[in-house]
Design a protein around this motif. Structure first.
Motif, PDB file in Angstrom:
ATOM      1  N   UNK A 129     -15.671 -18.959  20.556  1.00 15.46           N
ATOM      2  CA  UNK A 129     -16.673 -18.232  21.341  1.00 15.46           C
ATOM      3  C   UNK A 129     -17.370 -17.232  20.436  1.00 15.46           C
ATOM      4  N   UNK A 130     -18.690 -17.209  20.489  1.00 16.17           N
ATOM      5  CA  UNK A 130     -19.483 -16.302  19.648  1.00 16.17           C
ATOM      6  C   UNK A 130     -19.520 -14.919  20.294  1.00 16.17           C
ATOM      7  N   UNK A 131     -18.860 -13.987  19.641  1.00 14.22           N
ATOM      8  CA  UNK A 131     -18.747 -12.616  20.132  1.00 14.22           C
ATOM      9  C   UNK A 131     -19.810 -11.736  19.467  1.00 14.22           C
ATOM     10  N   UNK A 132     -20.271 -10.742  20.196  1.00 20.98           N
ATOM     11  CA  UNK A 132     -21.230  -9.780  19.667  1.00 20.98           C
ATOM     12  C   UNK A 132     -20.442  -8.625  19.059  1.00 20.98           C
ATOM     13  N   UNK A 133     -20.631  -8.427  17.768  1.00 24.31           N
ATOM     14  CA  UNK A 133     -19.911  -7.388  17.035  1.00 24.31           C
ATOM     15  C   UNK A 133     -20.792  -6.149  16.907  1.00 24.31           C
ATOM     16  N   UNK A 134     -20.692  -5.261  17.889  1.00 24.50           N
ATOM     17  CA  UNK A 134     -21.506  -4.047  17.878  1.00 24.50           C
ATOM     18  C   UNK A 134     -20.983  -2.989  16.920  1.00 24.50           C
ATOM     19  N   UNK A 135     -19.945  -3.319  16.147  1.00 24.29           N
ATOM     20  CA  UNK A 135     -19.397  -2.381  15.170  1.00 24.29           C
ATOM     21  C   UNK A 135     -19.923  -2.622  13.759  1.00 24.29           C
ATOM     22  N   UNK A 136     -20.922  -3.481  13.618  1.00 23.76           N
ATOM     23  CA  UNK A 136     -21.495  -3.696  12.287  1.00 23.76           C
ATOM     24  C   UNK A 136     -21.999  -2.365  11.742  1.00 23.76           C
ATOM     25  N   UNK A 137     -21.933  -2.208  10.424  1.00 27.14           N
ATOM     26  CA  UNK A 137     -22.251  -0.915   9.803  1.00 27.14           C
ATOM     27  C   UNK A 137     -23.503  -0.927   8.930  1.00 27.14           C
ATOM     28  N   UNK A 147     -23.228 -11.594  15.420  1.00 31.39           N
ATOM     29  CA  UNK A 147     -22.660 -12.557  16.357  1.00 31.39           C
ATOM     30  C   UNK A 147     -21.817 -13.529  15.542  1.00 31.39           C
ATOM     31  N   UNK A 148     -20.495 -13.491  15.797  1.00 30.45           N
ATOM     32  CA  UNK A 148     -19.560 -14.320  15.028  1.00 30.45           C
ATOM     33  C   UNK A 148     -18.484 -14.888  15.954  1.00 30.45           C
ATOM     34  N   UNK A 149     -17.847 -15.971  15.530  1.00 27.63           N
ATOM     35  CA  UNK A 149     -16.773 -16.540  16.349  1.00 27.63           C
ATOM     36  C   UNK A 149     -15.641 -15.527  16.550  1.00 27.63           C
ATOM     37  N   UNK A 150     -15.035 -15.567  17.700  1.00 27.86           N
ATOM     38  CA  UNK A 150     -13.927 -14.671  18.018  1.00 27.86           C
ATOM     39  C   UNK A 150     -12.870 -14.702  16.929  1.00 27.86           C
ATOM     40  N   UNK A 151     -12.549 -15.864  16.409  1.00 27.41           N
ATOM     41  CA  UNK A 151     -11.484 -15.979  15.403  1.00 27.41           C
ATOM     42  C   UNK A 151     -11.802 -15.214  14.123  1.00 27.41           C
ATOM     43  N   UNK A 153     -13.559 -12.271  14.227  1.00 25.99           N
ATOM     44  CA  UNK A 153     -13.976 -10.930  14.644  1.00 25.99           C
ATOM     45  C   UNK A 153     -12.790 -10.003  14.871  1.00 25.99           C
ATOM     46  N   UNK A 154     -13.086  -8.737  15.009  1.00 26.02           N
ATOM     47  CA  UNK A 154     -12.068  -7.738  15.323  1.00 26.02           C
ATOM     48  C   UNK A 154     -11.510  -7.943  16.718  1.00 26.02           C
ATOM     49  N   UNK A 155     -12.238  -8.639  17.590  1.00 29.02           N
ATOM     50  CA  UNK A 155     -11.750  -8.906  18.946  1.00 29.02           C
ATOM     51  C   UNK A 155     -10.446  -9.690  18.936  1.00 29.02           C
ATOM     52  N   UNK A 156     -10.245 -10.498  17.909  1.00 28.89           N
ATOM     53  CA  UNK A 156      -9.040 -11.324  17.828  1.00 28.89           C
ATOM     54  C   UNK A 156      -7.766 -10.461  17.889  1.00 28.89           C
ATOM     55  N   UNK A 157      -7.854  -9.236  17.392  1.00 30.45           N
ATOM     56  CA  UNK A 157      -6.709  -8.325  17.427  1.00 30.45           C
ATOM     57  C   UNK A 157      -6.333  -7.936  18.862  1.00 30.45           C
ATOM     58  N   UNK A 158      -7.274  -8.077  19.784  1.00 29.38           N
ATOM     59  CA  UNK A 158      -7.026  -7.699  21.184  1.00 29.38           C
ATOM     60  C   UNK A 158      -6.346  -8.816  21.974  1.00 29.38           C
ATOM     61  N   UNK A 159      -6.348 -10.018  21.426  1.00 30.35           N
ATOM     62  CA  UNK A 159      -5.771 -11.157  22.130  1.00 30.35           C
ATOM     63  C   UNK A 159      -4.260 -11.161  21.930  1.00 30.35           C
ATOM     64  N   UNK A 160      -3.523 -11.195  23.027  1.00 30.46           N
ATOM     65  CA  UNK A 160      -2.053 -11.221  22.974  1.00 30.46           C
ATOM     66  C   UNK A 160      -1.542 -12.461  23.638  1.00 30.46           C
TER      67      UNK A 160
END
Length: 160
Positions: A129-137, A147-151, A153-160
Protein backbone atom coordinates in the motif's frame (compact mmCIF):
# COMPACT_ATOMS: atom_id res chain seq x y z
CA UNK A 1 10.32 35.16 -2.06
CA UNK A 2 8.19 32.63 -3.90
CA UNK A 3 10.05 30.45 -6.40
CA UNK A 4 9.08 27.53 -8.58
CA UNK A 5 9.73 24.21 -6.89
CA UNK A 6 12.26 23.25 -9.55
CA UNK A 7 14.30 26.40 -8.79
CA UNK A 8 14.99 25.36 -5.20
CA UNK A 9 17.91 23.13 -4.26
CA UNK A 10 17.31 19.46 -3.48
CA UNK A 11 18.38 19.99 0.13
CA UNK A 12 15.74 22.68 0.72
CA UNK A 13 13.74 22.04 3.88
CA UNK A 14 10.21 20.66 3.60
CA UNK A 15 7.24 20.70 5.94
CA UNK A 16 4.01 18.89 5.06
CA UNK A 17 0.71 19.53 6.84
CA UNK A 18 -2.30 17.33 6.15
CA UNK A 19 -5.79 18.78 6.45
CA UNK A 20 -8.48 16.86 8.29
CA UNK A 21 -10.79 17.13 5.28
CA UNK A 22 -10.64 17.71 1.56
CA UNK A 23 -11.42 21.29 0.55
CA UNK A 24 -13.79 22.29 -2.22
CA UNK A 25 -12.63 24.07 -5.38
CA UNK A 26 -13.48 27.56 -4.13
CA UNK A 27 -11.70 27.05 -0.80
CA UNK A 28 -8.72 25.53 -2.59
CA UNK A 29 -8.37 28.64 -4.74
CA UNK A 30 -8.63 30.96 -1.75
CA UNK A 31 -6.07 28.94 0.22
CA UNK A 32 -3.69 29.01 -2.75
CA UNK A 33 -4.05 32.80 -2.90
CA UNK A 34 -3.28 33.03 0.83
CA UNK A 35 -0.26 30.75 0.36
CA UNK A 36 1.01 32.91 -2.49
CA UNK A 37 0.69 36.06 -0.39
CA UNK A 38 2.48 34.40 2.55
CA UNK A 39 5.30 33.08 0.37
CA UNK A 40 5.93 36.52 -1.15
CA UNK A 41 6.42 37.98 2.34
CA UNK A 42 8.03 35.12 4.34
CA UNK A 43 11.14 36.42 6.09
CA UNK A 44 14.01 34.95 8.08
CA UNK A 45 15.86 37.60 10.10
CA UNK A 46 14.52 40.27 7.74
CA UNK A 47 15.68 38.42 4.61
CA UNK A 48 13.11 36.99 2.17
CA UNK A 49 12.92 33.19 2.30
CA UNK A 50 13.33 31.58 -1.12
CA UNK A 51 10.40 29.22 -0.95
CA UNK A 52 7.65 27.31 -2.64
CA UNK A 53 4.32 26.69 -0.93
CA UNK A 54 1.31 24.91 -2.33
CA UNK A 55 -1.79 22.94 -1.49
CA UNK A 56 -1.56 19.50 -3.09
CA UNK A 57 -4.56 17.29 -3.78
CA UNK A 58 -6.86 19.69 -1.90
CA UNK A 59 -5.49 18.30 1.35
CA UNK A 60 -1.71 18.71 1.85
CA UNK A 61 0.03 22.02 2.57
CA UNK A 62 3.64 21.78 1.48
CA UNK A 63 6.24 24.38 2.44
CA UNK A 64 9.67 24.16 0.78
CA UNK A 65 12.35 26.62 1.88
CA UNK A 66 15.91 27.10 0.70
CA UNK A 67 18.00 26.93 3.86
CA UNK A 68 21.04 28.68 2.38
CA UNK A 69 20.29 31.72 4.53
CA UNK A 70 19.25 29.55 7.49
CA UNK A 71 15.52 29.49 7.91
CA UNK A 72 15.25 30.56 11.54
CA UNK A 73 13.04 29.33 14.33
CA UNK A 74 11.16 32.61 14.18
CA UNK A 75 10.45 32.20 10.48
CA UNK A 76 9.28 28.62 11.07
CA UNK A 77 7.07 29.93 13.88
CA UNK A 78 5.62 32.52 11.50
CA UNK A 79 4.67 29.74 9.07
CA UNK A 80 2.98 27.79 11.89
CA UNK A 81 1.06 30.92 12.94
CA UNK A 82 0.03 31.39 9.32
CA UNK A 83 -1.22 27.78 9.14
CA UNK A 84 -3.13 28.26 12.41
CA UNK A 85 -4.78 31.33 10.84
CA UNK A 86 -5.73 29.23 7.79
CA UNK A 87 -7.29 26.67 10.12
CA UNK A 88 -9.44 29.37 11.73
CA UNK A 89 -10.35 31.00 8.44
CA UNK A 90 -11.39 27.79 6.67
CA UNK A 91 -12.48 25.50 9.53
CA UNK A 92 -9.65 23.02 8.98
CA UNK A 93 -7.15 21.15 11.16
CA UNK A 94 -3.64 20.77 9.76
CA UNK A 95 -2.11 19.37 12.96
CA UNK A 96 -3.84 15.98 13.39
CA UNK A 97 -0.83 13.65 13.45
CA UNK A 98 -2.90 10.54 14.18
CA UNK A 99 -4.65 10.28 10.82
CA UNK A 100 -2.55 8.76 8.08
CA UNK A 101 -3.00 9.03 4.33
CA UNK A 102 -2.51 6.32 1.75
CA UNK A 103 -3.29 5.86 -1.92
CA UNK A 104 -5.74 3.24 -3.16
CA UNK A 105 -7.04 3.12 -6.74
CA UNK A 106 -5.33 6.48 -7.37
CA UNK A 107 -7.42 8.09 -4.62
CA UNK A 108 -6.20 9.40 -1.30
CA UNK A 109 -7.71 7.54 1.65
CA UNK A 110 -7.32 8.31 5.32
CA UNK A 111 -7.08 6.07 8.34
CA UNK A 112 -6.74 6.81 12.03
CA UNK A 113 -3.73 5.39 13.82
CA UNK A 114 -6.00 3.18 15.95
CA UNK A 115 -7.34 1.50 12.81
CA UNK A 116 -4.00 0.87 11.09
CA UNK A 117 -3.29 -2.53 12.65
CA UNK A 118 -6.81 -3.90 12.09
CA UNK A 119 -6.69 -2.68 8.48
CA UNK A 120 -3.36 -4.41 7.99
CA UNK A 121 -4.56 -7.65 9.57
CA UNK A 122 -7.69 -7.65 7.38
CA UNK A 123 -5.67 -7.01 4.21
CA UNK A 124 -7.23 -3.60 3.56
CA UNK A 125 -3.70 -2.22 3.85
CA UNK A 126 -0.72 -4.34 2.78
CA UNK A 127 3.05 -4.00 2.60
CA UNK A 128 2.58 -2.64 -0.92
CA UNK A 129 0.00 0.00 0.00
CA UNK A 130 1.37 3.41 -0.99
CA UNK A 131 1.56 5.49 2.17
CA UNK A 132 1.93 9.27 2.32
CA UNK A 133 5.07 10.14 4.25
CA UNK A 134 4.41 13.60 5.67
CA UNK A 135 7.68 13.40 7.62
CA UNK A 136 9.90 14.05 4.60
CA UNK A 137 12.55 16.65 5.42
CA UNK A 138 13.99 17.83 2.07
CA UNK A 139 12.82 18.64 -1.42
CA UNK A 140 14.72 15.63 -2.75
CA UNK A 141 13.05 13.33 -0.22
CA UNK A 142 9.65 14.88 -0.95
CA UNK A 143 10.02 14.27 -4.68
CA UNK A 144 11.52 10.79 -4.24
CA UNK A 145 9.62 9.36 -1.31
CA UNK A 146 6.60 11.37 -0.26
CA UNK A 147 4.48 8.42 -1.35
CA UNK A 148 6.12 5.04 -0.76
CA UNK A 149 5.07 1.46 -0.07
CA UNK A 150 4.25 0.72 3.56
CA UNK A 151 7.08 -1.83 3.71
CA UNK A 152 9.60 0.98 2.99
CA UNK A 153 8.04 3.54 5.31
CA UNK A 154 8.20 4.44 8.98
CA UNK A 155 4.58 3.25 9.24
CA UNK A 156 5.85 -0.33 9.17
CA UNK A 157 7.10 0.18 12.74
CA UNK A 158 3.48 0.70 13.84
CA UNK A 159 2.32 -2.67 12.53
CA UNK A 160 2.21 -5.36 15.23
Amino acid sequence: MRKDLIALSDDSKVWVYQADKTVDDDTEQRIKEDLHDFSMNWLSHGTPVDCYVNLFHKRFLVFVADDTNHVSGCSIDSSVHFIKALEQKYGLNFFDRLTFAYVEDDEFRFIHNSNLNPAYKSGQITDDTRMVNNLVKSKEEFLRSWIIPLKESWYKKLIR
